[in-house]
Design a protein around this motif. Structure first.
Motif, PDB file in Angstrom:
ATOM      1  N   VAL A 163       0.840  -1.208   0.000  1.00  0.00           N
ATOM      2  CA  VAL A 163       0.000   0.000   0.000  1.00  0.00           C
ATOM      3  C   VAL A 163       0.877   1.261   0.000  1.00  0.00           C
ATOM      4  O   VAL A 163       0.533   2.266  -0.620  1.00  0.00           O
ATOM      5  CB  VAL A 163      -0.973   0.012   1.197  1.00  0.00           C
ATOM      6  N   VAL A 164       2.040   1.188   0.675  1.00  0.00           N
ATOM      7  CA  VAL A 164       2.948   2.340   0.715  1.00  0.00           C
ATOM      8  C   VAL A 164       3.448   2.673  -0.689  1.00  0.00           C
ATOM      9  O   VAL A 164       3.466   3.824  -1.103  1.00  0.00           O
ATOM     10  CB  VAL A 164       4.142   2.049   1.665  1.00  0.00           C
ATOM     11  N   VAL A 165       3.831   1.643  -1.438  1.00  0.00           N
ATOM     12  CA  VAL A 165       4.326   1.862  -2.802  1.00  0.00           C
ATOM     13  C   VAL A 165       3.180   2.254  -3.728  1.00  0.00           C
ATOM     14  O   VAL A 165       3.351   3.057  -4.654  1.00  0.00           O
ATOM     15  CB  VAL A 165       5.014   0.583  -3.330  1.00  0.00           C
ATOM     16  N   ALA A 166       1.997   1.701  -3.444  1.00  0.00           N
ATOM     17  CA  ALA A 166       0.872   1.893  -4.366  1.00  0.00           C
ATOM     18  C   ALA A 166       0.409   3.347  -4.437  1.00  0.00           C
ATOM     19  O   ALA A 166      -0.047   3.781  -5.489  1.00  0.00           O
ATOM     20  CB  ALA A 166      -0.290   0.997  -3.967  1.00  0.00           C
ATOM     21  N   ILE A 167       0.555   4.094  -3.336  1.00  0.00           N
ATOM     22  CA  ILE A 167       0.041   5.471  -3.349  1.00  0.00           C
ATOM     23  C   ILE A 167       0.762   6.320  -4.416  1.00  0.00           C
ATOM     24  O   ILE A 167       0.113   6.821  -5.325  1.00  0.00           O
ATOM     25  CB  ILE A 167       0.132   6.120  -1.948  1.00  0.00           C
ATOM     26  N   PRO A 168       2.102   6.433  -4.354  1.00  0.00           N
ATOM     27  CA  PRO A 168       2.745   7.224  -5.417  1.00  0.00           C
ATOM     28  C   PRO A 168       2.621   6.577  -6.793  1.00  0.00           C
ATOM     29  O   PRO A 168       2.490   7.294  -7.798  1.00  0.00           O
ATOM     30  CB  PRO A 168       4.213   7.298  -4.982  1.00  0.00           C
ATOM     31  N   MET A 169       2.648   5.240  -6.850  1.00  0.00           N
ATOM     32  CA  MET A 169       2.537   4.593  -8.160  1.00  0.00           C
ATOM     33  C   MET A 169       1.192   4.911  -8.805  1.00  0.00           C
ATOM     34  O   MET A 169       1.102   5.110 -10.008  1.00  0.00           O
ATOM     35  CB  MET A 169       2.703   3.071  -8.029  1.00  0.00           C
ATOM     36  N   PHE A 170       0.161   4.932  -7.983  1.00  0.00           N
ATOM     37  CA  PHE A 170      -1.172   5.246  -8.504  1.00  0.00           C
ATOM     38  C   PHE A 170      -1.175   6.645  -9.125  1.00  0.00           C
ATOM     39  O   PHE A 170      -1.685   6.863 -10.218  1.00  0.00           O
ATOM     40  CB  PHE A 170      -2.194   5.161  -7.373  1.00  0.00           C
ATOM     41  N   LEU A 171      -0.567   7.597  -8.401  1.00  0.00           N
ATOM     42  CA  LEU A 171      -0.533   8.977  -8.904  1.00  0.00           C
ATOM     43  C   LEU A 171       0.296   9.070 -10.182  1.00  0.00           C
ATOM     44  O   LEU A 171      -0.101   9.737 -11.148  1.00  0.00           O
ATOM     45  CB  LEU A 171       0.056   9.907  -7.833  1.00  0.00           C
ATOM     46  N   MET A 172       1.428   8.367 -10.205  1.00  0.00           N
ATOM     47  CA  MET A 172       2.288   8.419 -11.389  1.00  0.00           C
ATOM     48  C   MET A 172       1.635   7.712 -12.567  1.00  0.00           C
ATOM     49  O   MET A 172       1.686   8.196 -13.698  1.00  0.00           O
ATOM     50  CB  MET A 172       3.641   7.786 -11.068  1.00  0.00           C
ATOM     51  N   TYR A 173       1.020   6.586 -12.306  1.00  0.00           N
ATOM     52  CA  TYR A 173       0.340   5.843 -13.376  1.00  0.00           C
ATOM     53  C   TYR A 173      -0.799   6.665 -13.965  1.00  0.00           C
ATOM     54  O   TYR A 173      -1.109   6.580 -15.141  1.00  0.00           O
ATOM     55  CB  TYR A 173      -0.199   4.509 -12.844  1.00  0.00           C
ATOM     56  N   ARG A 174      -1.436   7.468 -13.100  1.00  0.00           N
ATOM     57  CA  ARG A 174      -2.532   8.289 -13.577  1.00  0.00           C
ATOM     58  C   ARG A 174      -2.013   9.308 -14.591  1.00  0.00           C
ATOM     59  O   ARG A 174      -2.647   9.574 -15.598  1.00  0.00           O
ATOM     60  CB  ARG A 174      -3.184   9.006 -12.396  1.00  0.00           C
ATOM     61  N   VAL A 175      -0.812   9.835 -14.316  1.00  0.00           N
ATOM     62  CA  VAL A 175      -0.228  10.823 -15.222  1.00  0.00           C
ATOM     63  C   VAL A 175       0.104  10.189 -16.575  1.00  0.00           C
ATOM     64  O   VAL A 175      -0.174  10.754 -17.622  1.00  0.00           O
ATOM     65  CB  VAL A 175       1.037  11.459 -14.595  1.00  0.00           C
ATOM     66  N   VAL A 176       0.712   8.986 -16.544  1.00  0.00           N
ATOM     67  CA  VAL A 176       1.148   8.375 -17.802  1.00  0.00           C
ATOM     68  C   VAL A 176       0.116   7.403 -18.379  1.00  0.00           C
ATOM     69  O   VAL A 176       0.367   6.754 -19.393  1.00  0.00           O
ATOM     70  CB  VAL A 176       2.503   7.648 -17.634  1.00  0.00           C
ATOM     71  N   GLY A 177      -1.053   7.289 -17.733  1.00  0.00           N
ATOM     72  CA  GLY A 177      -2.118   6.448 -18.283  1.00  0.00           C
ATOM     73  C   GLY A 177      -1.879   4.957 -18.126  1.00  0.00           C
ATOM     74  O   GLY A 177      -2.276   4.171 -18.976  1.00  0.00           O
ATOM     75  N   LEU A 178      -1.218   4.537 -17.054  1.00  0.00           N
ATOM     76  CA  LEU A 178      -0.972   3.098 -16.866  1.00  0.00           C
ATOM     77  C   LEU A 178      -1.927   2.454 -15.868  1.00  0.00           C
ATOM     78  O   LEU A 178      -1.844   1.254 -15.628  1.00  0.00           O
ATOM     79  CB  LEU A 178       0.474   2.853 -16.420  1.00  0.00           C
ATOM     80  N   ASN A 179      -2.840   3.249 -15.278  1.00  0.00           N
ATOM     81  CA  ASN A 179      -3.804   2.633 -14.367  1.00  0.00           C
ATOM     82  C   ASN A 179      -4.728   1.710 -15.142  1.00  0.00           C
ATOM     83  O   ASN A 179      -5.145   2.036 -16.252  1.00  0.00           O
ATOM     84  CB  ASN A 179      -4.633   3.709 -13.653  1.00  0.00           C
ATOM     85  N   ASP A 180      -5.034   0.570 -14.536  1.00  0.00           N
ATOM     86  CA  ASP A 180      -5.890  -0.431 -15.159  1.00  0.00           C
ATOM     87  C   ASP A 180      -5.360  -0.909 -16.514  1.00  0.00           C
ATOM     88  O   ASP A 180      -6.120  -1.114 -17.451  1.00  0.00           O
ATOM     89  CB  ASP A 180      -7.334   0.096 -15.314  1.00  0.00           C
ATOM     90  N   THR A 181      -4.047  -1.071 -16.616  1.00  0.00           N
ATOM     91  CA  THR A 181      -3.481  -1.690 -17.824  1.00  0.00           C
ATOM     92  C   THR A 181      -2.652  -2.900 -17.395  1.00  0.00           C
ATOM     93  O   THR A 181      -2.168  -2.966 -16.271  1.00  0.00           O
ATOM     94  CB  THR A 181      -2.545  -0.737 -18.588  1.00  0.00           C
ATOM     95  N   HIS A 182      -2.508  -3.835 -18.337  1.00  0.00           N
ATOM     96  CA  HIS A 182      -1.679  -5.004 -18.060  1.00  0.00           C
ATOM     97  C   HIS A 182      -0.245  -4.575 -17.789  1.00  0.00           C
ATOM     98  O   HIS A 182       0.389  -5.053 -16.853  1.00  0.00           O
ATOM     99  CB  HIS A 182      -1.707  -5.977 -19.243  1.00  0.00           C
ATOM    100  N   LEU A 183       0.257  -3.649 -18.629  1.00  0.00           N
ATOM    101  CA  LEU A 183       1.645  -3.218 -18.481  1.00  0.00           C
ATOM    102  C   LEU A 183       1.905  -2.657 -17.088  1.00  0.00           C
ATOM    103  O   LEU A 183       2.933  -2.944 -16.476  1.00  0.00           O
ATOM    104  CB  LEU A 183       1.981  -2.175 -19.560  1.00  0.00           C
ATOM    105  N   GLY A 184       0.944  -1.876 -16.576  1.00  0.00           N
ATOM    106  CA  GLY A 184       1.113  -1.277 -15.262  1.00  0.00           C
ATOM    107  C   GLY A 184       1.340  -2.322 -14.182  1.00  0.00           C
ATOM    108  O   GLY A 184       2.270  -2.214 -13.384  1.00  0.00           O
ATOM    109  N   LEU A 185       0.516  -3.344 -14.182  1.00  0.00           N
ATOM    110  CA  LEU A 185       0.676  -4.398 -13.167  1.00  0.00           C
ATOM    111  C   LEU A 185       1.929  -5.223 -13.416  1.00  0.00           C
ATOM    112  O   LEU A 185       2.616  -5.621 -12.476  1.00  0.00           O
ATOM    113  CB  LEU A 185      -0.542  -5.327 -13.159  1.00  0.00           C
ATOM    114  N   ILE A 186       2.237  -5.456 -14.700  1.00  0.00           N
ATOM    115  CA  ILE A 186       3.435  -6.252 -15.019  1.00  0.00           C
ATOM    116  C   ILE A 186       4.671  -5.551 -14.453  1.00  0.00           C
ATOM    117  O   ILE A 186       5.535  -6.178 -13.839  1.00  0.00           O
ATOM    118  CB  ILE A 186       3.558  -6.464 -16.548  1.00  0.00           C
TER     119      ILE A 186
END
Lengths: 319, 303
Positions: A163-186
């Protein structure tokens, strides 16, 4: 069995075997129960007292895979007999499988989640093990300044709470459009497994005598050729064990998947619990999903049995 | 490795670049640097990013830009009694579940550490729970715990005992599921420790007619302790971070462990800045435990 001598010791030996069997039964009971529930008709899943003996059926799996609706009236004998066996099991439960205008069966959300789990777990495993193996070789064979500190750094990334890592990753993924993508989780799973794979592979590669490569180098191999033709084949078992561990970790992961995906790239672990929902859940369907999800892990556990200790201790303890 | 062997290997290892192929230095960098870069980009950089946000009042759900608030978030968190209760709940959970795992895991390992038929198969079957997904385990324990039709109440004759809806019981119920799942881990490590105890020590103790308790506390336990310690530290760290099992099994305020509070703060209340600060407090604690853990790993490795 020279150890067993006196009558008292014999008795103790028997008693411990009996208690082990009781413990084993207690440990396996939850897994047995979820498996049994996956093959029950719905009305037997929540009976009091619990139903242990029943005629197993596949309707929970059919229901798990398809969209269904309530039957308003029982199907005519003609319709019933024309339907394939799996559809009949759904009729028996008072429901029918939803079909499109062309008669194609409409699938539920489960098959695509299962497929997502497979794609994401396999891809991230290949990446983590590939990078982990070469990095482990680098640390094993060459002098690296501050080696212990680097290895600690690598391991510490594995220990970060998701959860600690997920908070900034969520924000960064939102910027680059990786939320809810296979690549993001990979990417996330690769990062998570990479440190594990480096530590474990370093242990395996440390065990391969350096003399093998030295001999090859003398024979005119380049370092690269020696790595690919001598070290990799020698490390094959270790690579396979590491890969299975990484696969299971990625396959089982829940927190990242819950936060980073909601539909398109959602994996099975956040999807199955979301089916409990409100009202009266159909436990047979949930059990069927759980069962399908657990089968690969159970098989892999058996294949891995001689490497479990090593994997679980990050390569620190060998047999 | 002894010093002579190390010197011998260094002199054997070719130092000058060979006539063909890449130099060792180039290969070393090619093999190591991508991993380091990958981990920095996807683990360290995000943490620096969130460190920045931890000093702001940013909310990811609104379009307002972030305002710098200095140490306010940290001050708010450390003076919030609710946060302290989350820490207390977590500590309680860690103690119950790790203690349970050590007792059950070590106990089963003691039973298994003898000549018995099908030992390998038995051990593998016992290890199965720890390989499963915590989310899915949580789900089926929910079925087992059900007050009206769950098999636990039926098997132990508990009537309609509320495991998960009762605020006092829920944390124990989660810990029991966690003990079921992770005792096998302690068992696995204990078995390794037990099998490494030299047989002649037991034989000597038998000749001296030492009591069972004496043998256990003076021979078995001290020799297994280092490996058992690894298991304890690792499980403590994991239990401290616990999320999946607790989140799926119960939603009581009494079961709100740190990770769940953090998750809610960040992704339900959208207090992004505050949650980044909270994440940092948790992070520092986890790194401290990790440090101890790695020290122990290296200690056992050197033996």
């Amino acid at each position: 069995m020279a150890a067993v001598r006196t009558k008292g010791e014999m008795l103790r030996h028997r008693l411990s075997i009996i208690s082990l069997l009781v413990i084993l039964a207690l440990f396996l009971a939850p897994i047995f129960w979820i498996t049994a529930t996956a093959f029950k008709p719905r009305n037997l899943a929540t009976t009091v007292p619990p139903t242990v003996f029943f005629q197993p059926e596949f309707s929970p799996f059919v229901k798990l895979m398809t969209k269904r609706s309530q039957l308003r009236s029982a199907p005519t004998a003609e319709v019933y007999n024309a339907a394939p066996w799996w559809e009949q099991t759904v009729f028996d439960g008072g429901e029918k499988v939803v079909r499109s205008g062309k008669g194609e069966v409409q699938l539920s959300g489960f098959p695509s989640r299962f497929l997502n789990s497979l794609i994401i777990a396999i891809t991230s495993t290949v990446l983590a093990v590939g990078m982990g193996t070469i990095t482990a070789y680098g640390f094993s064979r060459f002098k690296v300044a501050g080696e212990d500190d680097w290895l600690f750094f690598i391991l510490s990334t594995r220990m970060l709470p998701p959860v600690v890592v997920a908070i900034p990753m969520f924000l960064m993924y939102r910027v680059v459009g990786l939320n809810d993508t296979h690549l993001g989780l990979i990417i996330l799973y690769t990062a998570f497994n990479l440190s594990f794979s480096v530590w474990l592979m370093k242990g395996f590669i440390d065990e391969i005598p350096k003399e093998y490569e030295d001999a090859a180098l003398v024979d005119g191999y380049t370092r690269m050729q020696a790595f690919f033709r001598i070290v990799l084949p020698e490390a094959a078992t270790g690579i396979a064990a590491t890969a299975v561990f990484c696969f299971i970790t990625a396959w089982n992961e829940y927190a990242f998947a819950l936060i980073m995906t909601n539909k398109r790239a959602q994996t099975a672990p956040p999807f199955i619990p979301s089916q409990v929902g409100s009202g009266l859940p159909d436990w047979t369907v949930i059990a069927a999903g759980t069962f399908l999800f657990l089968v690969p892990v159970a098989i892999f556990t058996f294949l891995l049995r001689n490497h479990l200790l090593r994997g679980m201790s990050f390569g620190a303890i060998r047999k | 490795m002894n010093p002579e062997a190390r010197v011998a290997q260094q002199t054997l290892a070719p130092t000058a670049p060979r006539a063909h192929g890449m130099s060792d230095l180039a290969i070393r960098n090619l093999f190591i640097i991508p991993t380091i870069v990958f981990l920095i980009v996807f683990n360290i950089f995000p943490l620096i990013y969130s460190l920045g946000y931890s000093f702001t009042d940013f909310r990811a759900s609104s379009n307002d830009p972030a305002h710098f608030v200095g140490l306010d978030n940290y001050r708010t968190l450390l003076s919030d009694p609710n946060i302290w209760s989350n820490f207390t709940i977590t500590a309680k959970y860690v103690i119950i579940s790790v203690t349970g795992q050590v007792i059950v895991g070590f106990g089963v390992a003691m039973l298994l550490n003898r000549n018995i038929p099908f030992k390998g198969l038995l051990t593998t079957l016992l290890l199965l729970p720890m390989m499963l997904s915590a989310a899915v385990v949580g789900l089926f324990w929910k079925l087992l715990y059900d007050p009206s039709f769950g098999i636990i109440n039926y098997a132990f004759g508990l009537g309609t005992f509320e495991w998960l809806a009762d605020p006092k019981m829920a944390l124990y119920a989660i810990a029991i599921a966690d003990i079921w799942m992770w005792s096998p881990f302690v068992m696995l490590l204990s078995l390794a420790g037990l099998s490494a105890v030299p047989k002649h020590l037991y034989e000597a103790a038998a000749i001296d007619r030492a009591s069972g308790l004496y043998v256990f506390f003076r021979i078995t336990l001290p020799l297994v302790a280092p490996i058992l310690m690894i298991a304890v530290i690792f499980r403590t760290m994991e239990a401290f971070k616990t999320f999946d099992l607790a989140y799926i099994l119960a939603s009581q305020p009494t079961t709100e462990v740190i990770s769940i509070r953090l998750y809610k703060m960040a992704f339900q209340e959208w207090q992004t800045g505050l949650s980044c600060a909270f994440a940092y407090i948790v992070l520092v604690m986890v790194l401290a435990i990790t440090n101890i853990y790695v020290k122990y790993l290296n200690k056992v490795k050197e033996r």
